[in-house]
Design a protein around this motif. Structure first.
Motif, PDB file in Angstrom:
ATOM      1  N   TYR A  50      -5.027   6.826  -9.098  1.00 51.71           N
ATOM      2  CA  TYR A  50      -5.418   6.119 -10.314  1.00 51.71           C
ATOM      3  C   TYR A  50      -6.931   5.900 -10.349  1.00 51.71           C
ATOM      4  O   TYR A  50      -7.578   6.083 -11.377  1.00 51.71           O
ATOM      5  CB  TYR A  50      -4.692   4.772 -10.398  1.00 51.71           C
ATOM      6  N   THR A 105       1.294   9.314 -11.930  1.00 54.24           N
ATOM      7  CA  THR A 105       0.369   9.739 -10.874  1.00 54.24           C
ATOM      8  C   THR A 105       0.208  11.252 -10.854  1.00 54.24           C
ATOM      9  O   THR A 105      -0.909  11.777 -10.753  1.00 54.24           O
ATOM     10  CB  THR A 105       0.874   9.256  -9.498  1.00 54.24           C
ATOM     11  N   ALA A 113      -9.053   1.761  -2.085  1.00 53.49           N
ATOM     12  CA  ALA A 113      -8.718   2.248  -3.418  1.00 53.49           C
ATOM     13  C   ALA A 113      -9.354   3.588  -3.746  1.00 53.49           C
ATOM     14  O   ALA A 113      -8.935   4.251  -4.697  1.00 53.49           O
ATOM     15  CB  ALA A 113      -9.133   1.212  -4.470  1.00 53.49           C
ATOM     16  N   SER A 159       1.316   6.866  -2.821  1.00 54.86           N
ATOM     17  CA  SER A 159       1.681   7.832  -3.854  1.00 54.86           C
ATOM     18  C   SER A 159       0.725   9.016  -3.867  1.00 54.86           C
ATOM     19  O   SER A 159       1.118  10.133  -4.197  1.00 54.86           O
ATOM     20  CB  SER A 159       1.700   7.155  -5.226  1.00 54.86           C
ATOM     21  N   GLY A 160      -0.534   8.773  -3.496  1.00 59.90           N
ATOM     22  CA  GLY A 160      -1.499   9.868  -3.406  1.00 59.90           C
ATOM     23  C   GLY A 160      -1.155  10.844  -2.312  1.00 59.90           C
ATOM     24  O   GLY A 160      -1.249  12.074  -2.488  1.00 59.90           O
ATOM     25  N   GLU A 191      -8.974   6.323  -2.393  1.00 63.75           N
ATOM     26  CA  GLU A 191      -8.015   7.423  -2.261  1.00 63.75           C
ATOM     27  C   GLU A 191      -6.847   7.302  -3.228  1.00 63.75           C
ATOM     28  O   GLU A 191      -5.971   8.160  -3.263  1.00 63.75           O
ATOM     29  CB  GLU A 191      -7.485   7.505  -0.832  1.00 63.75           C
ATOM     30  N   SER A 192      -6.822   6.232  -4.022  1.00 68.62           N
ATOM     31  CA  SER A 192      -5.751   6.065  -5.000  1.00 68.62           C
ATOM     32  C   SER A 192      -5.923   7.078  -6.127  1.00 68.62           C
ATOM     33  O   SER A 192      -7.015   7.225  -6.682  1.00 68.62           O
ATOM     34  CB  SER A 192      -5.776   4.652  -5.583  1.00 68.62           C
ATOM     35  N   ILE A 211      -4.878  -4.367  -4.931  1.00 63.41           N
ATOM     36  CA  ILE A 211      -4.162  -3.704  -3.844  1.00 63.41           C
ATOM     37  C   ILE A 211      -4.304  -4.505  -2.555  1.00 63.41           C
ATOM     38  O   ILE A 211      -3.362  -4.582  -1.751  1.00 63.41           O
ATOM     39  CB  ILE A 211      -4.679  -2.262  -3.652  1.00 63.41           C
ATOM     40  N   PHE A 256       0.934   1.901  -3.820  1.00 62.64           N
ATOM     41  CA  PHE A 256      -0.344   2.032  -4.506  1.00 62.64           C
ATOM     42  C   PHE A 256      -1.238   3.115  -3.913  1.00 62.64           C
ATOM     43  O   PHE A 256      -1.966   3.790  -4.633  1.00 62.64           O
ATOM     44  CB  PHE A 256      -1.076   0.685  -4.496  1.00 62.64           C
ATOM     45  N   LEU A 257      -1.215   3.257  -2.592  1.00 62.29           N
ATOM     46  CA  LEU A 257      -2.024   4.292  -1.949  1.00 62.29           C
ATOM     47  C   LEU A 257      -1.168   5.463  -1.482  1.00 62.29           C
ATOM     48  O   LEU A 257      -1.607   6.612  -1.514  1.00 62.29           O
ATOM     49  CB  LEU A 257      -2.793   3.710  -0.756  1.00 62.29           C
ATOM     50  N   ASN A 270      -8.884  -2.283  -6.388  1.00 63.62           N
ATOM     51  CA  ASN A 270      -8.938  -2.470  -4.936  1.00 63.62           C
ATOM     52  C   ASN A 270      -8.613  -3.916  -4.565  1.00 63.62           C
ATOM     53  O   ASN A 270      -7.905  -4.175  -3.588  1.00 63.62           O
ATOM     54  CB  ASN A 270     -10.313  -2.096  -4.401  1.00 63.62           C
ATOM     55  N   THR A 276       0.820  -1.210   0.000  1.00 59.17           N
ATOM     56  CA  THR A 276       0.000   0.000   0.000  1.00 59.17           C
ATOM     57  C   THR A 276       0.854   1.260   0.000  1.00 59.17           C
ATOM     58  O   THR A 276       0.377   2.327  -0.379  1.00 59.17           O
ATOM     59  CB  THR A 276      -0.918   0.012   1.231  1.00 59.17           C
TER      60      THR A 276
END
Length: 555
Positions: A329, A306, A324, A74-75, A326-327, A349, A71-72, A346, A68
């Motif tokens: 992407y 991103t 997901a 990065s946001g 908040e991702s 992830i 994947f998460l 999701n 995470t």
């Protein structure tokens, strides 16, 4: 270890315990006769078996700890520093992670044994340094297990938002992660092979989908390009110095470094598994060489895409859902009119969080096992089953996965977040220790006339890579939590910096207790208990079919 070397045959009881396949070498080892205060090497007690295959090792190296954080996280990085700030932070941390992996890869190429770099630190720097390094790294990985399990349970809320079910989901993940590790390293390897394929497919798919959306290929056919680099801008500030914009943007960049580091941590897992890997020198060398491309493609290119999809001030990016939603992407897909993919993302992830928890449990148990072998942890943790599983160490570490239940209670969540922050700083100390150890290893190898270029893996950039790693990891440790000085609170300060006195407290405790010393280059032991190439490396059979050749390149 200094002293006189002599051939030391195993007694019959010891030999009976030795695996008959000679996975750990022949019936004899070389042991050092030295002062007992410094005699920590117990390689002849090492009972783990080499069951990880080439494809396992390659996939663990490429995607073993992708979780995470990438994947998460990065946001969060995009929101904290803007697209250019996040890209620079990930690139900088990527170079430090690469320096650490090259260092531990070269040392492991010489000594693919249990205990890995904490043992190297004790063997080539100072036994007290190895003690502090081992326990610090053990703790950092151990605390990462409930972190990833919690992340996996939260990801399920994307489909089932009922918080009353979170305890059930947490329990299921805890049981499955623990069971995979209890079944043994072969099951771990197969599980990680499958999970790694899913994670690689996910990050590759996200990059491609993100590029298509950016170029206007989504259902809404809206071309984005680099518009968000212009408006709201390439850099975002930390909000600490609003009157001084440039300084505030620099602070925003610094604030993202810890987030970026959490995404990279655990890349050295492939070296920790060396003592359980078939043909470890060849396979780990191949894995380390490929990690550079992994960093460039999955991390650097991923964070670049991103930053092109979502502006850093997007209101959906500021939400902290843990799934997901908040991702960046998924946000971009939703805006572009893509309806089905977010749920698939999701699910993928979720498997990445599950896999990362699985990997950190494996890692922490092997570090504890290595500490026990060298007399730096209770001997009970060195017990292995007849199949080569350090079962006591695995079960002990698995118990700490129950800490993930702390997030079910709001009152415990704050304490749990302290554990998260402490584990991140512990990872910085791990990288710092690896690079410090390598510098000592480099000096000793040179002083004793060994040729590094004859190792299966060596880096032409050393020792300068390790100097780079030492400088930046020390900087990361010092700047972690710098925000607390703008709005001081005791808990925030302790969370950010308590690891420094803990590490050096462990070091001085063992140094005083055992009266250890730094090894001189001429005294370092590069022989005892280290298997030869003939003992570890199997003959490589090259594939002849087209599909076999493709698999050989990929795995």
């Amino acid at each position: 270890m200094s002293g006189v070397y002599e051939e030391k045959p195993h007694d019959q009881a010891s030999f009976d315990k030795q695996d008959s396949s000679l996975e750990k070498g022949p019936e004899t080892h070389y042991a050092a006769v030295a002062d007992e205060r410094y005699h920590f090497d117990a390689a002849d007690l090492d009972r783990v078996q080499r069951k990880l295959k080439q494809r396992h090792v390659q996939m663990i190296a490429i995607a073993g700890t992708l979780g995470t954080g990438l994947f998460l996280g990065s946001g969060h990085a995009l929101q904290g520093a803007g697209p250019a700030g996040a890209l620079l932070a990930y690139a900088l941390v990527g170079t430090v992670a690469y320096s650490s992996l090259c260092a531990v890869g070269e040392m492991t190429s010489h000594a693919p044994i249990s205990g890995t770099f904490p043992h190297f630190a004790a063997r080539w720097v100072d036994p007290a340094f190895g003690f502090a390094t081992g326990w610090n790294y053990f703790y950092a990985n151990l605390m990462s297990v409930p972190v990833e399990i919690t992340a996996a349970a939260i990801l399920i809320t994307y489909w089932d938002p009922d918080i009353n079910h979170s305890a059930i989901y947490t329990a299921v993940v805890v049981v499955i992660v623990s069971s995979i590790n209890v079944f043994g390293v072969r099951w771990f390897g197969e599980a990680e092979f499958v999970f790694s394929i899913i994670k690689l497919s996910l990050i590759t798919g996200l990059i491609l989908v993100g590029l298509i959306i950016d170029l206007g290929g989504g259902p809404n056919h809206q071309r984005l390009g680099f518009r968000y680099w212009k408006n709201p801008g390439a850099f975002n500030g930390a909000g600490l110095e609003p009157q001084r914009v440039q300084l505030d943007r620099f602070l925003g960049f610094l604030s993202v470094i810890v987030q970026a580091a959490f995404s990279f941590q655990g890349m050295e897992l492939v070296a920790i598994a060396a003592s359980e890997t078939r043909s470890p020198r060849r396979n780990i060398a191949r894995a380390v060489r490929r990690v550079f491309y992994r960093i460039c493609i999955f991390y650097i290119l991923g964070i670049l895409i991103t930053g092109m999809l979502v502006p850093y001030d997007d209101p959906d990016l500021l939400r902290s859902t843990g799934n997901a939603a908040e991702s960046p992407y998924v946000i971009a897909m939703t805006r572009a009119g893509i309806r089905t993919l977010p749920s698939i993302v999701n699910a993928a992830i979720f498997t990445s969080a599950f896999s990362a928890g699985n990997s950190f449990l494996f890692c922490s148990s092997r570090i504890l096992y290595g500490l026990s072998l060298r007399g730096q942890a209770p001997k009970v943790f060195a017990y292995c089953t007849k199949n080569g599983l350090p079962i006591v160490a695995v079960l002990f570490c698995a118990m700490f996965s129950l800490l993930s239940f702390m997030n079910v209670s709001n009152g415990s969540a704050t304490v749990f977040n302290w554990f998260v922050n402490l584990s991140t700083v512990g990872g910085f100390f791990g990288w710092w220790s690896i690079n410090v150890t390598y510098v000592f290893f480099y000096r000793g190898f040179k002083a004793q006339g060994f040729d590094r270029k004859k190792l299966v893996y060596h880096s032409n950039l050393q020792p300068y890579l390790s100097y780079w790693g030492i400088f930046w990891t020390a900087t990361f440790i010092l700047i972690n939590g710098f925000e607390v000085f703008w709005s001081f609170n005791a808990s925030g300060f302790l969370t950010a910096y308590i690891n420094i006195p803990i590490f050096f407290g462990l070091y001085f405790f063992w140094k005083i207790y055992k009266r250890t010393k730094f090894w001189k280059p001429s005294e370092m032991d590069f022989v005892t208990g280290i298997p030869t190439l003939e003992e570890t490396e199997e003959e490589e059979i090259l594939p002849t079919t087209i599909w076999g050749k493709i698999a050989h390149v990929l795995f």
